[in-house]
Design a protein around this motif. Sequence first.
Motif, short mmCIF file in Angstrom:
data_model
loop_
_atom_site.label_atom_id
_atom_site.label_comp_id
_atom_site.label_asym_id
_atom_site.label_seq_id
_atom_site.Cartn_x
_atom_site.Cartn_y
_atom_site.Cartn_z
N ARG A 20 49.40 64.96 54.34
CA ARG A 20 50.13 65.20 53.10
C ARG A 20 50.47 63.93 52.32
N PHE A 21 50.59 62.81 53.01
CA PHE A 21 51.08 61.60 52.35
C PHE A 21 50.14 60.40 52.42
N ALA A 22 49.07 60.50 53.19
CA ALA A 22 48.18 59.34 53.33
C ALA A 22 46.71 59.73 53.32
N GLU A 23 46.42 60.86 52.71
CA GLU A 23 45.04 61.34 52.62
C GLU A 23 44.33 61.31 53.96
N GLY A 24 45.05 61.63 55.03
CA GLY A 24 44.47 61.72 56.35
C GLY A 24 44.51 60.43 57.16
N GLU A 25 44.78 59.28 56.52
CA GLU A 25 44.90 58.02 57.27
C GLU A 25 46.17 58.12 58.12
N LEU A 26 46.04 57.88 59.42
CA LEU A 26 47.18 58.08 60.32
C LEU A 26 48.30 57.10 60.03
N LEU A 27 49.48 57.65 59.83
CA LEU A 27 50.66 56.85 59.55
C LEU A 27 51.34 56.44 60.84
N ASP A 28 52.03 55.30 60.79
CA ASP A 28 52.76 54.82 61.98
C ASP A 28 54.20 55.33 61.95
N LEU A 29 54.93 55.01 63.00
CA LEU A 29 56.30 55.48 63.17
C LEU A 29 57.18 55.06 61.99
N ASP A 30 57.10 53.79 61.58
CA ASP A 30 57.94 53.32 60.48
C ASP A 30 57.64 54.06 59.17
N SER A 31 56.39 54.33 58.92
CA SER A 31 56.01 55.06 57.70
C SER A 31 56.58 56.48 57.71
N ILE A 32 56.54 57.11 58.86
CA ILE A 32 57.08 58.47 58.98
C ILE A 32 58.60 58.45 58.82
N ILE A 33 59.25 57.45 59.37
CA ILE A 33 60.70 57.30 59.19
C ILE A 33 61.02 57.13 57.71
N PHE A 34 60.24 56.31 57.01
CA PHE A 34 60.46 56.10 55.57
C PHE A 34 60.31 57.42 54.80
N ILE A 35 59.30 58.19 55.13
CA ILE A 35 59.07 59.47 54.44
C ILE A 35 60.23 60.44 54.70
N ILE A 36 60.75 60.45 55.91
CA ILE A 36 61.92 61.30 56.22
C ILE A 36 63.12 60.82 55.40
N GLY A 37 63.29 59.51 55.29
CA GLY A 37 64.37 58.98 54.46
C GLY A 37 64.25 59.40 53.01
N LEU A 38 63.02 59.36 52.49
CA LEU A 38 62.79 59.82 51.11
C LEU A 38 63.17 61.29 50.97
N GLN A 39 62.78 62.09 51.95
CA GLN A 39 63.09 63.52 51.94
C GLN A 39 64.61 63.73 51.93
N GLU A 40 65.30 62.99 52.76
CA GLU A 40 66.76 63.15 52.85
C GLU A 40 67.45 62.64 51.59
#
Length: 118
Positions: A20-40
Motif C-alpha cells: 500500500r505504501f511502497a509499491e511492493g518494496e519491503l518496508l523496514d520496522l522504522d518505516s512501518i512505525i512512521f506510517i503508524i504514526g502518520l495514521q495516528e
Amino acid sequence: MLSENLKENWEEVVKWVSQRFAEGELLDLDSIIFIIGLQELGWGFKKYKKDEKLNIMHIAICTLLEPYGYYEFEGQDKDGWPHFQKKENLPFLKPGEQSILMKEAIVKYFIENKLLEN
C-alpha cells in the motif's frame, strides 16, 4: 527469537503495508512505525521536517506501547499533536528484544484495527 505465529503475522503486516505504501518494496520496522504514526496523527502524507518525523515516530511508539501500560494518551494540543504520559519505564531490553516487542505491538495494532486477521 520470534515465535512462529508472530513471525508469520509480522510478514503479513510487512507485505500489507509495503503493497500500500511502497509499491511492493519491503518496508523496514522504522518505516512501518512512521506510517503508524502518520495514521495516528491523521494528517496524511506530506513533507515533514526531521524533528516532525521523529515526533511522528514517537506518537506511533507511544500508541503501540500504550496497551502494555507504558504510556497513556492525554489528549491533543491546539495544533492537533497527540500527547502521552509515560506511566512506567520500559524494562532494559537488548536491541533484538526491542525489535520483537515492537513487532509484537505492531501485529497487535493491526489485528485490533482489523487490518490483519488473527
